[in-house]
Motif scaffolding. Structure first.
Motif, PDB file in Angstrom:
ATOM      1  N   ARG A  77       1.675  11.944  -6.445  1.00 19.96           N
ATOM      2  CA  ARG A  77       2.752  12.195  -5.597  1.00 19.96           C
ATOM      3  C   ARG A  77       2.167  12.703  -4.218  1.00 19.96           C
ATOM      4  NH1 ARG A  77       8.521  13.299  -8.147  1.00 19.96           N
ATOM      5  NH2 ARG A  77       8.113  11.844  -9.931  1.00 19.96           N
ATOM      6  N   GLN A  78       1.106  13.351  -4.336  1.00 22.82           N
ATOM      7  CA  GLN A  78       0.585  13.954  -3.047  1.00 22.82           C
ATOM      8  C   GLN A  78       0.308  12.789  -1.982  1.00 22.82           C
ATOM      9  OE1 GLN A  78      -0.587  14.736  -5.943  1.00 22.82           O
ATOM     10  NE2 GLN A  78      -1.052  16.881  -6.181  1.00 22.82           N
ATOM     11  N   ASN A  79       0.007  11.610  -2.355  1.00 25.69           N
ATOM     12  CA  ASN A  79      -0.063  10.355  -1.481  1.00 25.69           C
ATOM     13  C   ASN A  79       1.388  10.121  -0.657  1.00 25.69           C
ATOM     14  OD1 ASN A  79      -2.788  10.201  -2.107  1.00 25.69           O
ATOM     15  ND2 ASN A  79      -2.328   8.834  -3.949  1.00 25.69           N
ATOM     16  N   GLU A  80       2.290  10.493  -1.243  1.00 23.73           N
ATOM     17  CA  GLU A  80       3.615  10.387  -0.596  1.00 23.73           C
ATOM     18  C   GLU A  80       4.145   8.873  -0.364  1.00 23.73           C
ATOM     19  OE1 GLU A  80       3.812  12.967   2.747  1.00 23.73           O
ATOM     20  OE2 GLU A  80       3.864  14.802   1.703  1.00 23.73           O
ATOM     21  N   PHE A  81       3.691   8.096  -1.259  1.00 23.44           N
ATOM     22  CA  PHE A  81       3.853   6.800  -1.027  1.00 23.44           C
ATOM     23  C   PHE A  81       5.320   6.131  -1.123  1.00 23.44           C
ATOM     24  CE2 PHE A  81       4.257   2.317  -2.474  1.00 23.44           C
ATOM     25  CZ  PHE A  81       3.555   1.519  -1.434  1.00 23.44           C
ATOM     26  N   ILE A  82       6.074   6.622  -1.899  1.00 22.68           N
ATOM     27  CA  ILE A  82       7.469   6.206  -1.929  1.00 22.68           C
ATOM     28  C   ILE A  82       8.192   7.099  -0.724  1.00 22.68           C
ATOM     29  CG2 ILE A  82       9.729   6.472  -3.195  1.00 22.68           C
ATOM     30  CD1 ILE A  82       7.507   4.709  -4.394  1.00 22.68           C
ATOM     31  N   GLU A  83       7.867   8.075  -0.289  1.00 26.64           N
ATOM     32  CA  GLU A  83       8.577   8.647   0.824  1.00 26.64           C
ATOM     33  C   GLU A  83       8.229   7.889   2.015  1.00 26.64           C
ATOM     34  OE1 GLU A  83       6.774  12.480  -1.124  1.00 26.64           O
ATOM     35  OE2 GLU A  83       6.934  10.323  -1.539  1.00 26.64           O
ATOM     36  N   ASN A  84       6.908   7.379   2.101  1.00 24.85           N
ATOM     37  CA  ASN A  84       6.855   6.520   3.274  1.00 24.85           C
ATOM     38  C   ASN A  84       7.215   5.191   3.224  1.00 24.85           C
ATOM     39  OD1 ASN A  84       4.743   8.434   4.025  1.00 24.85           O
ATOM     40  ND2 ASN A  84       3.038   7.335   3.253  1.00 24.85           N
ATOM     41  N   MET A  85       7.340   4.662   2.012  1.00 21.57           N
ATOM     42  CA  MET A  85       8.084   3.279   2.105  1.00 21.57           C
ATOM     43  C   MET A  85       9.681   3.508   2.448  1.00 21.57           C
ATOM     44  SD  MET A  85       6.153   0.863   1.061  1.00 21.57           S
ATOM     45  CE  MET A  85       4.780   1.768   1.969  1.00 21.57           C
ATOM     46  N   ILE A  86      10.245   4.556   2.136  1.00 17.01           N
ATOM     47  CA  ILE A  86      11.750   4.586   2.189  1.00 17.01           C
ATOM     48  C   ILE A  86      11.657   5.122   3.985  1.00 17.01           C
ATOM     49  CG2 ILE A  86      13.493   6.505   2.229  1.00 17.01           C
ATOM     50  CD1 ILE A  86      12.620   6.894  -0.657  1.00 17.01           C
ATOM     51  N   LYS A  87      10.758   5.760   4.557  1.00 16.91           N
ATOM     52  CA  LYS A  87      10.846   6.080   6.010  1.00 16.91           C
ATOM     53  C   LYS A  87      10.524   4.563   6.747  1.00 16.91           C
ATOM     54  CE  LYS A  87       8.446  10.554   5.897  1.00 16.91           C
ATOM     55  NZ  LYS A  87       7.249  11.200   6.348  1.00 16.91           N
ATOM     56  N   VAL A  88      10.055   3.635   6.278  1.00 17.33           N
ATOM     57  CA  VAL A  88       9.724   2.384   6.970  1.00 17.33           C
ATOM     58  C   VAL A  88      11.034   1.552   6.629  1.00 17.33           C
ATOM     59  CG1 VAL A  88       8.278   0.113   6.654  1.00 17.33           C
ATOM     60  CG2 VAL A  88       7.340   2.326   6.627  1.00 17.33           C
ATOM     61  N   LEU A  89      11.641   1.784   5.340  1.00 11.59           N
ATOM     62  CA  LEU A  89      12.855   1.126   5.145  1.00 11.59           C
ATOM     63  C   LEU A  89      14.015   1.590   6.135  1.00 11.59           C
ATOM     64  CD1 LEU A  89      13.777   0.790   1.390  1.00 11.59           C
ATOM     65  CD2 LEU A  89      13.616  -1.041   2.833  1.00 11.59           C
ATOM     66  N   GLN A  90      13.982   2.827   6.456  1.00 15.24           N
ATOM     67  CA  GLN A  90      14.990   3.269   7.227  1.00 15.24           C
ATOM     68  C   GLN A  90      14.871   3.069   8.746  1.00 15.24           C
ATOM     69  OE1 GLN A  90      14.638   7.344   6.288  1.00 15.24           O
ATOM     70  NE2 GLN A  90      16.094   7.420   4.629  1.00 15.24           N
ATOM     71  N   LEU A  91      13.600   2.647   8.975  1.00 16.15           N
ATOM     72  CA  LEU A  91      13.135   2.554  10.464  1.00 16.15           C
ATOM     73  C   LEU A  91      13.396   0.924  10.878  1.00 16.15           C
ATOM     74  CD1 LEU A  91      11.984   3.828  12.803  1.00 16.15           C
ATOM     75  CD2 LEU A  91       9.775   3.304  12.301  1.00 16.15           C
ATOM     76  N   HIS A  92      13.022  -0.022   9.923  1.00 20.01           N
ATOM     77  CA  HIS A  92      13.281  -1.241  10.113  1.00 20.01           C
ATOM     78  C   HIS A  92      14.158  -1.879   9.088  1.00 20.01           C
ATOM     79  CE1 HIS A  92       9.775  -1.002  12.894  1.00 20.01           C
ATOM     80  NE2 HIS A  92       8.952  -0.530  11.865  1.00 20.01           N
ATOM     81  N   GLY A  93      15.002  -2.553   9.602  1.00 21.12           N
ATOM     82  CA  GLY A  93      16.128  -3.396   8.772  1.00 21.12           C
ATOM     83  C   GLY A  93      15.940  -4.886   8.771  1.00 21.12           C
ATOM     84  N   ASN A  94      14.789  -5.437   9.642  1.00 18.65           N
ATOM     85  CA  ASN A  94      14.745  -6.792   9.289  1.00 18.65           C
ATOM     86  C   ASN A  94      14.263  -7.498   8.277  1.00 18.65           C
ATOM     87  OD1 ASN A  94      12.416  -5.459   9.866  1.00 18.65           O
ATOM     88  ND2 ASN A  94      11.251  -7.448  10.406  1.00 18.65           N
ATOM     89  N   GLU A  95      14.704  -8.482   7.695  1.00 17.12           N
ATOM     90  CA  GLU A  95      14.426  -8.925   6.398  1.00 17.12           C
ATOM     91  C   GLU A  95      12.962  -9.012   5.868  1.00 17.12           C
ATOM     92  OE1 GLU A  95      16.408 -12.951   5.844  1.00 17.12           O
ATOM     93  OE2 GLU A  95      18.513 -11.980   5.929  1.00 17.12           O
ATOM     94  N   LYS A  96      12.209  -9.680   6.788  1.00 15.61           N
ATOM     95  CA  LYS A  96      10.851  -9.683   6.147  1.00 15.61           C
ATOM     96  C   LYS A  96      10.003  -8.392   5.525  1.00 15.61           C
ATOM     97  CE  LYS A  96       8.047  -9.545  10.277  1.00 15.61           C
ATOM     98  NZ  LYS A  96       6.638 -10.492  11.140  1.00 15.61           N
ATOM     99  N   ILE A  97      10.627  -7.361   6.682  1.00 15.59           N
ATOM    100  CA  ILE A  97      10.080  -6.056   6.273  1.00 15.59           C
ATOM    101  C   ILE A  97      10.572  -5.729   4.797  1.00 15.59           C
ATOM    102  CG2 ILE A  97       9.826  -3.596   6.737  1.00 15.59           C
ATOM    103  CD1 ILE A  97       8.862  -4.462   9.425  1.00 15.59           C
ATOM    104  N   VAL A  98      12.074  -5.571   4.801  1.00 15.67           N
ATOM    105  CA  VAL A  98      12.700  -5.313   3.544  1.00 15.67           C
ATOM    106  C   VAL A  98      12.266  -6.242   2.442  1.00 15.67           C
ATOM    107  CG1 VAL A  98      15.144  -5.191   2.523  1.00 15.67           C
ATOM    108  CG2 VAL A  98      14.752  -4.571   4.892  1.00 15.67           C
ATOM    109  N   ARG A  99      12.170  -7.237   2.622  1.00 13.58           N
ATOM    110  CA  ARG A  99      11.713  -8.134   1.658  1.00 13.58           C
ATOM    111  C   ARG A  99      10.188  -7.830   0.646  1.00 13.58           C
ATOM    112  NH1 ARG A  99      11.013 -12.556   4.296  1.00 13.58           N
ATOM    113  NH2 ARG A  99      13.033 -13.211   4.291  1.00 13.58           N
ATOM    114  N   VAL A 100       9.492  -7.590   1.619  1.00 11.14           N
ATOM    115  CA  VAL A 100       7.984  -7.229   0.858  1.00 11.14           C
ATOM    116  C   VAL A 100       8.146  -5.599   0.481  1.00 11.14           C
ATOM    117  CG1 VAL A 100       7.124  -6.300   3.241  1.00 11.14           C
ATOM    118  CG2 VAL A 100       5.476  -7.432   1.511  1.00 11.14           C
ATOM    119  N   ILE A 101       9.148  -4.944   1.183  1.00  9.02           N
ATOM    120  CA  ILE A 101       8.991  -3.545   0.450  1.00  9.02           C
ATOM    121  C   ILE A 101       9.878  -3.702  -1.095  1.00  9.02           C
ATOM    122  CG2 ILE A 101      10.139  -1.371   0.477  1.00  9.02           C
ATOM    123  CD1 ILE A 101       9.752  -1.300   3.530  1.00  9.02           C
ATOM    124  N   LEU A 102      10.527  -4.604  -1.065  1.00 13.58           N
ATOM    125  CA  LEU A 102      11.320  -4.692  -2.655  1.00 13.58           C
ATOM    126  C   LEU A 102      10.380  -5.319  -3.379  1.00 13.58           C
ATOM    127  CD1 LEU A 102      14.785  -6.033  -1.256  1.00 13.58           C
ATOM    128  CD2 LEU A 102      14.309  -3.682  -2.391  1.00 13.58           C
TER     129      LEU A 102
END
Length: 367
Positions: A152-177
């Motif tokens: 958890r110290q790597n904060e990976f899930i938090e970082n993924m959520i930040k990117v999701l909130q910042l970018h809503g375009n399909e190709k970024i959402v698709r790869v995060i999913l």
């Protein structure tokens, strides 16, 4: 086009003259100190494609050498001082990680930490962000990467959520999913996702009109996994869970309202939650130490015998040490506030309150 050029280069590498084209590009990439970043980006792209070409065999050692050099370039905090741009790095890395042995080598070389740090720095740039996410996605297929994602110290899930909130375009959402889908096979990762309210983000995304059926399907699958594992925790349970993990983050369980309502619950097991907070002053990361200082200050403020409890646990000396020696301004600030609360009168000092038997040792009466 690129395929024809790549075919030409691989042909030269395998030709009768045995011209080492790979070595030629490698020497230029490493040694040409006067070349600008744009030129180095092009060379890095050619090298990555050439090394991973199916027409060339036995390039693994060269790939590792190239990868090590790419990773070493990221050591500089100033992007302008790096030989190649973050875009050039991300493109070359994507090609290299497609080779299973290199992906495993990358993980064992702590490359995921570098990737995580770069994603935070470059999260505003859509293309770089996408490239880095693809590299993350590739590593999620490797069991050796699980330890990084679950730490958890790597904060990976938090970082993924930040990117999701910042970018809503399909190709970024698709790869995060895709990333979440691969990680959701781990109970630890699902718990981690729920702790940071990924279910709420998924709910928001499902209400959007996606044209890609794969995105809709992955959202449905992820929502199902999260809902099946969802457990409602009250505020105090969430607070204790953070303590058990040894990682504290600013949020609803670290504010004045929480402490005014829950300070008496911390008497359980001879003030065990408070002892856990004191311990985190020595071993936690900077955010954890800052939050622990805040919490201990609030406990001293609200509990009638809070100052005495902290005195017996040696908390005051640890807080003062942090205030004087910590390199982090946030830690120093919270340590100072905790000291002020520790020395100021408690709002409950004037109220009669039962002295808990565990708050302090009873003094023997003199005969």
């Amino acid at each position: 086009d690129d395929k024809d050029r790549l075919s030409l280069l691989t042909g030269l590498q395998k030709g009768k003259d045995k011209e080492d084209i790979v070595d030629l590009f490698m020497r230029y990439f490493v040694g040409a100190s006067n070349a600008d970043q744009g030129t180095k980006d092009v060379v890095a792209n050619i090298l990555a494609k050439l090394l991973t070409s199916k027409d060339l065999k036995g390039m693994e050692d060269k790939m590792k050498e190239f990868l090590n050099y790419l990773l070493s370039m990221q050591a500089s905090d100033n992007s302008a001082e790096r030989p190649i741009t973050s875009l050039g790095f991300s493109v070359a890395l994507m090609h290299l990680l497609k080779v299973g042995e290199i992906a495993l080598y990358f993980i064992k070389s702590e490359g995921l930490t570098t990737l995580n740090e770069l994603l935070l720095k470059e999260k505003e740039d859509k293309q770089i962000c996408y490239n880095l996410l693809v590299s993350f996605w590739i590593t999620t297929f490797k069991p050796h990467a699980q330890r990084f994602f679950e730490t958890r110290q790597n904060e990976f899930i938090e970082n993924m959520i930040k990117v999701l909130q910042l970018h809503g375009n399909e190709k970024i959402v698709r790869v995060i999913l895709y990333i979440f889908k691969n990680l959701s096979g781990s109970d630890k990762m699902v718990e981690y996702m729920l702790d940071f309210n990924l279910d709420k983000e998924v709910y928001k995304l499902t209400n959007r009109g996606w044209t890609d059926p794969e995105i809709r399907k992955n959202l449905e699958d992820l929502e199902k996994v999260l809902s099946e594992n969802y457990k409602v925790l009250n505020s105090y349970e969430k607070f204790k869970k953070q303590l058990s993990l040894g990682i504290l983050k600013w949020g609803p369980v670290h504010n004045d309202t929480f402490w005014s309502e829950h300070f008496l619950l911390c008497e359980e097991n001879k003030f065990e939650p408070i002892q856990d907070l004191v311990n985190l002053l020595s071993v936690g990361d900077d955010t954890t130490k800052a939050v622990a200082c805040y919490d201990l200050g609030q406990f001293a403020r609200y509990h009638a015998y809070g100052k005495l409890v902290l005195e017996n646990m040696g908390a005051k000396d640890k807080i003062i040490t942090l205030m004087e020696t910590s390199q982090d301004p946030g830690v120093r600030e919270q340590a100072l506030i905790a000291c002020l609360l520790y020395t100021s009168p408690s709002p409950r000092d004037r109220q009669k309150s039962r002295m808990p038997s565990s708050a302090c040792k009873k003094k023997k009466k003199k005969k």
